[in-house]
Motif scaffolding. Structure first.
Motif, PDB file in Angstrom:
ATOM      1  N   THR A  58       0.682  -1.263  -0.100  1.00 29.72           N
ATOM      2  CA  THR A  58      -0.032   0.094  -0.005  1.00 29.72           C
ATOM      3  C   THR A  58       0.955   1.333  -0.047  1.00 29.72           C
ATOM      4  O   THR A  58       1.944   1.212   0.729  1.00 29.72           O
ATOM      5  CB  THR A  58      -0.933   0.085   1.274  1.00 29.72           C
ATOM      6  N   LEU A  59       0.497   2.112  -0.734  1.00 24.66           N
ATOM      7  CA  LEU A  59       1.243   3.541  -0.929  1.00 24.66           C
ATOM      8  C   LEU A  59       0.226   4.628  -0.595  1.00 24.66           C
ATOM      9  O   LEU A  59      -0.851   4.610  -1.048  1.00 24.66           O
ATOM     10  CB  LEU A  59       1.789   3.811  -2.101  1.00 24.66           C
ATOM     11  N   LEU A  60       0.971   5.601   0.147  1.00 22.13           N
ATOM     12  CA  LEU A  60      -0.250   6.879   0.390  1.00 22.13           C
ATOM     13  C   LEU A  60      -1.429   6.506   1.149  1.00 22.13           C
ATOM     14  O   LEU A  60      -2.381   7.015   1.088  1.00 22.13           O
ATOM     15  CB  LEU A  60      -0.503   7.531  -0.740  1.00 22.13           C
ATOM     16  N   SER A  61      -1.362   5.397   1.919  1.00 17.39           N
ATOM     17  CA  SER A  61      -2.274   4.940   2.811  1.00 17.39           C
ATOM     18  C   SER A  61      -3.485   4.425   2.137  1.00 17.39           C
ATOM     19  O   SER A  61      -4.599   3.670   2.694  1.00 17.39           O
ATOM     20  CB  SER A  61      -2.675   5.983   4.078  1.00 17.39           C
ATOM     21  N   ARG A  62      -3.609   4.599   0.900  1.00 20.53           N
ATOM     22  CA  ARG A  62      -5.122   4.179   0.161  1.00 20.53           C
ATOM     23  C   ARG A  62      -4.709   3.557  -1.049  1.00 20.53           C
ATOM     24  O   ARG A  62      -5.740   2.888  -1.677  1.00 20.53           O
ATOM     25  CB  ARG A  62      -5.716   5.517   0.054  1.00 20.53           C
TER      26      ARG A  62
END
Length: 140
Positions: free
Chosen positions: A105-109
């Motif tokens: 997961t990148l940037l939490s979303r």
């Protein structure tokens, strides 16, 4: 004699950057280990056996905005026979391979999956070829 009347098989058929299913080796028209559309015929029968190993889940690998979620492996083998009704044109092929999928997961979303695979194929018990696949699936 008409090439549009044939079914064609070959390859993992994953793209380097992709949006479709990560396990495309399960699709009826794929045959990892061969080039894309290398093997064709007017009719066919195909058998696929797959063993999904238990996934490895990561609890604390990464930072709050970017982290690894899980890693899973699949072992597979399939058999294919084309032109089943014609003894002169009939072709038999088998393959065996492995695929690993890493979800992160990148940037939490933004969920992404990095996949890698390797397969070897044999046509008529004599000729063999292999294939390596790397693919990044963006957004689930």
């Amino acid at each position: 004699d008409v090439s549009f009347a044939n079914f064609y098989f070959g390859g993992f058929q994953n793209n380097y950057v992709d949006h479709r299913s990560i396990r495309r080796f399960q699709d009826f028209d794929t045959f990892p280990g061969l080039e894309i559309n290398e093997l064709g015929g007017t009719n066919f029968t195909k058998v696929l056996v797959e063993w999904d190993l238990p996934g490895i889940f990561f609890k604390r690998l990464g930072k709050s905005g970017s982290y690894l979620t899980w890693l899973r492996f699949a072992l597979f083998s399939s058999g294919l026979m084309t032109n089943v009704d014609d003894d002169l044109l009939r072709t038999k092929a088998v393959n065996a391979g492995v695929q690993a999928d890493l979800r992160f997961t990148l940037l939490s979303r933004l969920d992404m999956t990095l996949s890698g695979g390797y397969a070897v194929a044999w046509i008529e018990d004599t000729r063999h070829s292999d294939e390596v696949m790397v693919s990044l699936k963006i957004l689930r």
